[in-house]
Design a protein around this motif. Structure first.
Motif, PDB file in Angstrom:
ATOM      1  N   TRP A  27      58.418  -3.388   9.003  1.00 28.29           N
ATOM      2  CA  TRP A  27      58.266  -4.263   7.847  1.00 28.29           C
ATOM      3  C   TRP A  27      59.188  -5.450   8.099  1.00 28.29           C
ATOM      4  O   TRP A  27      60.415  -5.295   8.102  1.00 28.29           O
ATOM      5  CB  TRP A  27      58.683  -3.551   6.564  1.00 28.29           C
ATOM      6  N   THR A  77      59.196   4.107  10.212  1.00 30.10           N
ATOM      7  CA  THR A  77      59.169   2.741   9.697  1.00 30.10           C
ATOM      8  C   THR A  77      60.594   2.196   9.638  1.00 30.10           C
ATOM      9  O   THR A  77      61.513   2.910   9.236  1.00 30.10           O
ATOM     10  CB  THR A  77      58.544   2.691   8.287  1.00 30.10           C
ATOM     11  N   ASP A 128      48.294  -4.828   4.665  1.00 26.33           N
ATOM     12  CA  ASP A 128      49.591  -4.804   5.344  1.00 26.33           C
ATOM     13  C   ASP A 128      50.630  -5.722   4.709  1.00 26.33           C
ATOM     14  O   ASP A 128      51.803  -5.684   5.092  1.00 26.33           O
ATOM     15  CB  ASP A 128      49.429  -5.198   6.817  1.00 26.33           C
ATOM     16  N   GLU A 183      56.448   1.478  12.826  1.00 29.99           N
ATOM     17  CA  GLU A 183      55.925   0.379  12.031  1.00 29.99           C
ATOM     18  C   GLU A 183      57.110  -0.466  11.591  1.00 29.99           C
ATOM     19  O   GLU A 183      58.147   0.061  11.197  1.00 29.99           O
ATOM     20  CB  GLU A 183      55.188   0.933  10.815  1.00 29.99           C
ATOM     21  N   CYS A 194      54.060  -5.142   9.418  1.00 27.95           N
ATOM     22  CA  CYS A 194      53.695  -5.425   8.032  1.00 27.95           C
ATOM     23  C   CYS A 194      54.614  -6.548   7.564  1.00 27.95           C
ATOM     24  O   CYS A 194      55.806  -6.326   7.339  1.00 27.95           O
ATOM     25  CB  CYS A 194      53.893  -4.189   7.156  1.00 27.95           C
TER      26      CYS A 194
END
Length: 233
Positions: free
Chosen positions: A85, A53, A128, A83, A106
């Protein structure tokens, strides 16, 4: 305890944050990469640990300029796609809902970008969505008061963003984190700003903080690969 590397994007480059004073941000110089290109920096960070992430602050989008969409696509194109953010200054339903529908993204709803609590009320139950409670260099909260005062509005992940501590080496704001943690119930609290070293990460974990957004201590080597492996959950 999750350690989440931060990539602050401006003009397609990773910049080094300094206490939230965005006009002072300059392209990052790091021993982990030969340039400030975001993909190069992300790959360099992954030489320390196989991070799954990354937190992206799209400073251009936050300032109302064109978002760094191509850069986000390149980061998603990395091997073992991370992932992301992403705080891109979401203030309207269309861009936020598009981000919520994007695979591997997200969206972070930054309190500083909100005129009211409409978007949060509408999407707070989306798994999310992440809320960022933003505190600026003057120590004051930026955003509609209801976002800070009404914990019932919070999604399951909440970032406590202390911009005065970003890039400062001053240490996390433990007192503010404790205040938010006391309101949060079983939500995950994420610390952002001031993490210096292994001791700070262990102290945050002991306070029940679920994750920390980290940049400077990864680039200057005060968090080593061995320490990250022992700390990272």
């Amino acid at each position: 305890m999750r350690i989440i590397p931060v990539l602050d994007l401006k003009d397609g480059q990773v910049v080094r944050a300094e206490r939230g004073e965005r006009h002072r941000y300059r392209p990052i110089v790091t021993p982990l990469a030969e340039s400030s290109d975001p993909v190069a920096v992300a790959r360099g960070l992954r030489t320390l640990h196989p991070f799954q992430t990354f937190y992206i602050a799209d400073l251009d989008a936050i300032a109302g300029l064109a978002p760094n969409r191509d850069t986000l696509a390149r980061l998603r194109g990395l091997a073992d796609a991370p992932e992301l953010w992403v705080d891109a200054g979401f203030a309207d339903a269309g861009p936020l809902e598009a981000a919520l529908a994007a695979p591997g993204v997200c969206p972070v709803l930054g309190s500083e970008s909100q005129a009211d609590d409409t978007l949060l009320r509408r999407h707070r139950d989306h798994p999310d969505l992440i809320l960022s409670l933003d505190f600026f260099a003057d120590g004051l909260f930026r955003g509609p008061p209801s976002l800070l005062e009404n914990a019932d509005l919070w999604p399951r992940r909440v970032i406590v963003m202390t911009l005065a501590s970003v890039g400062s080496g001053a240490g996390p704001d433990f007192s503010r984190l404790a205040e938010i943690r006391a309101q949060a119930g079983d939500r995950d609290i994420v610390a952002a700003g001031g993490v210096r070293d292994e001791g700070d990460i262990r102290a945050l974990a002991s306070e029940g903080v679920a994750a920390a957004l980290v940049a400077t201590s990864l680039h200057n080597g005060t968090l080593t690969a061995e320490q990250i492996a022992s700390l990272h959950g």
